[in-house]
Design a protein around this motif. Structure first.
Motif, PDB file in Angstrom:
ATOM      1  N   ARG A 109      -5.735  -6.248 -31.680  1.00 29.76           N
ATOM      2  CA  ARG A 109      -7.075  -6.850 -32.188  1.00 29.76           C
ATOM      3  C   ARG A 109      -8.224  -6.465 -30.988  1.00 29.76           C
ATOM      4  O   ARG A 109      -9.280  -6.215 -31.034  1.00 29.76           O
ATOM      5  CB  ARG A 109      -7.043  -8.120 -32.353  1.00 29.76           C
ATOM      6  N   VAL A 110      -7.692  -6.606 -29.643  1.00 31.79           N
ATOM      7  CA  VAL A 110      -8.483  -6.564 -28.503  1.00 31.79           C
ATOM      8  C   VAL A 110      -8.810  -5.050 -28.744  1.00 31.79           C
ATOM      9  O   VAL A 110      -9.805  -4.319 -28.449  1.00 31.79           O
ATOM     10  CB  VAL A 110      -7.743  -6.588 -27.231  1.00 31.79           C
ATOM     11  N   VAL A 111      -7.799  -3.825 -28.706  1.00 35.79           N
ATOM     12  CA  VAL A 111      -7.951  -2.548 -28.806  1.00 35.79           C
ATOM     13  C   VAL A 111      -9.072  -2.191 -30.123  1.00 35.79           C
ATOM     14  O   VAL A 111     -10.056  -1.310 -29.830  1.00 35.79           O
ATOM     15  CB  VAL A 111      -6.811  -1.658 -28.848  1.00 35.79           C
ATOM     16  N   GLU A 112      -9.101  -2.903 -30.954  1.00 44.21           N
ATOM     17  CA  GLU A 112     -10.015  -2.558 -32.226  1.00 44.21           C
ATOM     18  C   GLU A 112     -11.308  -2.834 -31.944  1.00 44.21           C
ATOM     19  O   GLU A 112     -12.160  -2.155 -32.100  1.00 44.21           O
ATOM     20  CB  GLU A 112      -9.519  -3.713 -33.167  1.00 44.21           C
ATOM     21  N   GLY A 113     -11.531  -4.015 -31.169  1.00 41.96           N
ATOM     22  CA  GLY A 113     -12.854  -4.166 -30.736  1.00 41.96           C
ATOM     23  C   GLY A 113     -13.454  -3.028 -29.633  1.00 41.96           C
ATOM     24  O   GLY A 113     -14.673  -3.130 -29.415  1.00 41.96           O
ATOM     25  N   ALA A 114     -12.731  -2.355 -28.937  1.00 42.38           N
ATOM     26  CA  ALA A 114     -13.226  -1.352 -28.211  1.00 42.38           C
ATOM     27  C   ALA A 114     -13.107   0.072 -28.817  1.00 42.38           C
ATOM     28  O   ALA A 114     -13.659   1.155 -28.513  1.00 42.38           O
ATOM     29  CB  ALA A 114     -12.160  -0.977 -27.078  1.00 42.38           C
ATOM     30  N   ALA A 115     -12.397   0.391 -30.229  1.00 41.69           N
ATOM     31  CA  ALA A 115     -12.542   1.610 -30.715  1.00 41.69           C
ATOM     32  C   ALA A 115     -13.861   1.953 -31.031  1.00 41.69           C
ATOM     33  O   ALA A 115     -14.620   1.132 -31.886  1.00 41.69           O
ATOM     34  CB  ALA A 115     -11.455   1.497 -32.071  1.00 41.69           C
ATOM     35  N   GLY A 116     -14.019   3.125 -31.120  1.00 38.89           N
ATOM     36  CA  GLY A 116     -15.191   3.810 -31.849  1.00 38.89           C
ATOM     37  C   GLY A 116     -15.015   4.597 -33.149  1.00 38.89           C
ATOM     38  O   GLY A 116     -13.904   4.349 -33.758  1.00 38.89           O
TER      39      GLY A 116
END
Length: 211
Positions: free
Chosen positions: A144-151
Motif C-alpha cells: 500500500r505504501v508502494v501504491e501511493g508512490a506509483a505513477g
C-alpha cells in the motif's frame, strides 16, 4: 562476448533478471535449478556457485558471480551503458528509482523469504502459520505504501524502468493479482501493461505457463 549464465527456477525471483537480460538483448544461458527448499541435491549444487543457494545467481561473461537482483539490475545498466531500465545519474527519476528499487528488495522481498518456508525460521510448529500470516499482512501494508508512490502509465510516470519489471513479477506472488486489482490499482495497471509487452512475452510464458 560469452553469454551470461542465469541460475533460476520457473516463477521465482530469477524471472526479474531473466526479463532484464531479455529486454536488454543480452545473450544468456538459463540453468534450471531444483526446489532448493525441498531438494538437498539442488541446494548443494547451487551452493557451489552461490553459498546461500539462492536465485537469481548470475555468472558474468568473465566468470564472476553476481547475486542480489538489485545489484544485478544496476550492474547490467553499467555494463551495457544503457539507461532504458535504470535512469542515469543525471536523470530526474534517478533518486526515486533507487529508493523504490531498494524498498522492494529490502522490505517486501524478505516477506517471501520468511513466509514461503516458515519452518526454516520458526521451530515451534504451532507458531508457523501465525508467523506466515503476519509476514503476509506486513507485505500488504508495504504494498500500500508502494501504491501511493506509483505513477502512470509506469511506476516512474511516462518512463519505463526495471521497477515495472519488479512490479510485473512480484504482483504474481502473494497476495496475487486479484488483491492488487482491489487494493493497489496503480500497481495492478502497471503489471498488466508489463504482461502485454511483446519482447517479454516469452519470459512470462516460460515462468507462468498457466497465465
Amino acid at each position: 562476448m560469452a553469454p551470461f549464465t542465469l541460475y533460476g527456477r520457473t516463477g521465482w525471483g530469477s524471472a526479474l533478471v531473466e526479463a532484464q537480460l531479455t529486454r536488454l538483448g543480452l545473450d544468456y544461458d538459463f540453468r534450471p535449478v531444483g526446489d532448493v527448499f525441498k531438494d538437498e541435491a539442488a541446494r548443494v549444487a547451487l551452493a557451489a556457485v552461490n553459498p546461500l543457494a539462492q536465485v537469481p545467481t548470475l555468472v558474468l561473461p568473465d566468470g564472476a558471480i553476481m547475486t542480489e537482483s538489485a545489484a544485478i539490475t544496476l550492474h547490467l545498466a553499467d555494463l551495457t551503458g544503457r539507461d532504458d531500465l535504470v535512469p542515469g545519474p543525471a536523470a530526474p527519476e534517478r533518486a526515486a528509482f533507487l529508493r523504490w528499487l531498494v524498498f522492494l528488495v529490502a522490505n517486501i522481498y524478505p516477506t517471501f523469504t520468511y513466509g514461503d518456508e516458515p519452518e526454516r525460521f520458526v521451530a515451534l510448529e504451532a507458531a508457523r502459520r501465525p508467523f506466515r500470516e503476519a509476514a503476509d499482512a506486513y507485505a500488504e501494508r508495504l504494498y500500500r505504501v508502494v501504491e501511493g508512490a506509483a505513477g502512470a502509465p509506469f511506476f516512474l510516470g511516462e518512463r519505463f524502468s526495471a521497477l515495472d519489471i519488479y512490479v510485473g513479477v512480484m504482483t504474481r506472488w502473494r497476495p496475487k493479482r486479484p488483491w492488487f486489482a482491489r487494493n493497489a490499482p496503480r500497481l495492478h495497471a502497471i503489471a498488466t501493461r508489463v504482461d502485454a509487452m511483446p519482447d517479454l512475452a516469452g519470459v512470462w510464458a516460460r515462468n507462468w505457463p498457466d497465465g
